[in-house]
Write a protein that holds these residues in place. Structure first.
Motif, short mmCIF file in Angstrom:
data_model
loop_
_atom_site.label_atom_id
_atom_site.label_comp_id
_atom_site.label_asym_id
_atom_site.label_seq_id
_atom_site.Cartn_x
_atom_site.Cartn_y
_atom_site.Cartn_z
N PRO A 233 34.29 -9.87 35.14
CA PRO A 233 34.28 -11.19 35.76
C PRO A 233 33.07 -12.04 35.35
O PRO A 233 33.11 -13.26 35.49
CB PRO A 233 34.25 -10.87 37.27
CG PRO A 233 33.67 -9.50 37.36
CD PRO A 233 34.10 -8.78 36.12
N HIS B 84 24.89 -0.53 41.55
CA HIS B 84 26.27 -0.12 41.26
C HIS B 84 26.66 -0.45 39.82
O HIS B 84 27.38 0.32 39.18
CB HIS B 84 27.24 -0.75 42.26
CG HIS B 84 27.17 -0.10 43.61
ND1 HIS B 84 27.23 -0.79 44.79
CD2 HIS B 84 27.02 1.20 43.94
CE1 HIS B 84 27.11 0.05 45.79
NE2 HIS B 84 26.98 1.27 45.32
N TRP C 257 40.99 0.81 26.37
CA TRP C 257 40.24 0.86 27.63
C TRP C 257 39.01 -0.04 27.55
O TRP C 257 38.73 -0.83 28.46
CB TRP C 257 39.87 2.32 27.93
CG TRP C 257 39.14 2.55 29.21
CD1 TRP C 257 39.67 2.51 30.49
CD2 TRP C 257 37.75 2.89 29.37
NE1 TRP C 257 38.69 2.79 31.41
CE2 TRP C 257 37.51 3.03 30.77
CE3 TRP C 257 36.69 3.08 28.49
CZ2 TRP C 257 36.25 3.36 31.28
CZ3 TRP C 257 35.45 3.41 29.00
CH2 TRP C 257 35.23 3.54 30.38
N HIS D 92 26.54 3.57 33.24
CA HIS D 92 26.42 5.00 32.92
C HIS D 92 27.81 5.64 32.80
O HIS D 92 28.07 6.44 31.90
CB HIS D 92 25.60 5.66 34.03
CG HIS D 92 25.24 7.10 33.80
ND1 HIS D 92 25.06 7.65 32.55
CD2 HIS D 92 25.02 8.10 34.69
CE1 HIS D 92 24.74 8.94 32.69
NE2 HIS D 92 24.72 9.23 33.97
N GLN D 93 28.72 5.24 33.69
CA GLN D 93 30.09 5.80 33.62
C GLN D 93 30.77 5.45 32.30
O GLN D 93 31.42 6.30 31.68
CB GLN D 93 30.93 5.29 34.79
CG GLN D 93 32.34 5.87 34.78
CD GLN D 93 33.20 5.38 35.93
OE1 GLN D 93 32.68 5.01 36.99
NE2 GLN D 93 34.51 5.38 35.74
N LEU E 269 25.35 2.31 37.67
CA LEU E 269 26.22 3.48 37.67
C LEU E 269 27.46 3.23 36.79
O LEU E 269 27.91 4.11 36.07
CB LEU E 269 26.67 3.82 39.10
CG LEU E 269 25.61 4.43 40.01
CD1 LEU E 269 26.19 4.69 41.40
CD2 LEU E 269 25.05 5.74 39.44
N TRP E 270 28.00 2.03 36.88
CA TRP E 270 29.16 1.67 36.06
C TRP E 270 28.82 1.72 34.57
O TRP E 270 29.57 2.23 33.75
CB TRP E 270 29.68 0.30 36.52
CG TRP E 270 30.79 -0.34 35.73
CD1 TRP E 270 30.84 -1.62 35.28
CD2 TRP E 270 32.05 0.26 35.33
NE1 TRP E 270 32.02 -1.86 34.62
CE2 TRP E 270 32.77 -0.73 34.63
CE3 TRP E 270 32.60 1.53 35.47
CZ2 TRP E 270 34.04 -0.49 34.07
CZ3 TRP E 270 33.86 1.78 34.92
CH2 TRP E 270 34.56 0.77 34.24
N ARG F 280 40.14 -3.62 27.70
CA ARG F 280 40.51 -4.01 29.05
C ARG F 280 39.28 -4.29 29.92
O ARG F 280 39.26 -5.22 30.72
CB ARG F 280 41.34 -2.87 29.66
CG ARG F 280 41.81 -3.13 31.06
CD ARG F 280 42.64 -1.93 31.56
NE ARG F 280 42.67 -1.95 33.03
CZ ARG F 280 42.75 -0.87 33.80
NH1 ARG F 280 42.83 0.33 33.26
NH2 ARG F 280 42.75 -0.99 35.11
N ILE F 281 38.24 -3.48 29.75
CA ILE F 281 37.01 -3.69 30.52
C ILE F 281 36.37 -5.03 30.14
O ILE F 281 35.95 -5.80 31.01
CB ILE F 281 36.02 -2.54 30.30
CG1 ILE F 281 36.58 -1.25 30.91
CG2 ILE F 281 34.66 -2.86 30.90
CD1 ILE F 281 35.76 -0.02 30.58
#
Lengths: 235, 235
Positions: free
Chosen positions: A153, A87, A144, A93-94, A90-91, A147-148
């Protein structure tokens, strides 16, 4: 066997996002057009059974892949530049796909009417587009990323997980290019982006990246690529 | 549990590429904003640990994914809309990423100066951009799809492999939208695109797609979305 990268000579362009990943990983790669001229790009576009729409193109033995973000997704695991978690991959890649969107907007600031006509033929339109780009689009994208980073975490020094990934390298490239092209805008914005600016500093200080940036493999920014310094478009 | 799609109400937009995949597969999905209003989109943008830059957004249990092409890549296997072969899956994703690029250009024809200003405030620039778009960009993209279809060793009726994939559905949507927005241009081009036009016909004749298109779930094309019919921009 070495990875083969096909990208236009003379500009960093979209190929640079792939080059940075190769350089950081110390991978064995050949920048094909710089060795043999841009004609090899047309050749691979013509011959491939999976013909890409445009460079950059990666050839890895029998596999030929286009689209910058997909090339990085493909290279991420073998180059050790993504986490193991599916996952998170995928993140990663996003995020890279959003880098792609931002790059297209950065390019279109100086070409709002189309790629087929010189900047000199669309200067009034570019000035007009640059106003919204500076006031809304650049802050929206960079906030953005900020913020990421702030919300990761595992580490606020990296966009994904607790270590370096290819999107950190791409964020470096975005900030580096924007700082070249829009120095006044970036000077005004930098205090709002502590985590983003820290990634920029950290990446360019990494030994392999620093060596790359100091080498003649790093093509200087210029007014043929994505990031162009036209003072009239800056703040 | 049903898939949850988050996309703006009132337009097909980028969400439509995902809807078509759900509809063809007969998947259980909820079009969240159409049930509960656009505010649920802002909620999911705010709450997600992987915050997307923009809709469409897919929620599948704990997984939240943005970027149209990535959503389709994620859904491809469970919906049965990609081949089993891993390299063909990457190729399918690569084609979809080029659909993404084309969609951005189709949108920007009516918004060359920026998304923050109405079309009415950028009409001269749009007319100018539309000339290159019609003469060069639309042919370049559509000829690329035509070439892929003609060259597919397994079936010239599909972009990838020997069966329907999500990119065939996306190609249908591109042709359907362009035919709405640029009817004269597409009328002039259609004889050059026999395979592309055949995919358009075949997809809209599939029972589930035909039922969807006839239902009120299919939002009509309108002048708020990507594909807008402004006669002054057509050939």
């Amino acid at each position: 066997m070495a990875y083969e990268l096909f990208y236009w000579t003379g500009i960093q362009g979209r190929g640079e996002f792939v080059r940075l990943a190769f350089e950081e990983a110390g991978a064995d790669y050949v920048d094909m057009a710089r060795e043999a001229g841009d004609r090899v790009i047309f050749q691979v576009l013509k011959d491939a059974r999976t013909p890409s729409f445009a460079p950059p193109i990666l050839r890895d033995g029998e596999v030929i892949i286009g689209q910058t973000a997909l090339i990085l997704h493909y290279l991420g695991a073998p180059l050790g530049l993504v986490p193991n978690d599916e996952h998170l991959r995928l993140w990663t890649h996003q995020i890279q796909l959003t880098v792609t969107d931002f790059v297209a907007e950065i390019h279109d600031v100086h070409h709002p009417i189309g790629v087929g006509s010189y900047y000199e033929n669309q200067k009034p339109e570019a000035r007009r587009r640059a106003r919204e780009f500076r006031a809304d689009r650049v802050p929206r994208f960079l906030d953005w990323f900020e913020r990421i980073l702030a919300g990761n975490p595992q580490s606020s020094e990296h966009l994904v997980g607790d270590g370096l990934t290819y999107v950190d390298l791409s964020l470096f490239q975005l900030v580096d290019g924007l700082t070249y092209a829009f120095p006044r805008l970036m000077h005004a914005k930098r205090n709002d982006l502590p985590h983003v600016m820290a990634v920029w500093e950290a990446v360019r200080g990494r030994p392999r990246i620093a060596a790359y940036l100091a080498s003649d493999r790093r093509i200087p920014f210029n007014e043929y690529g994505i990031f162009r310094h036209y003072p009239e478009l800056d703040a």
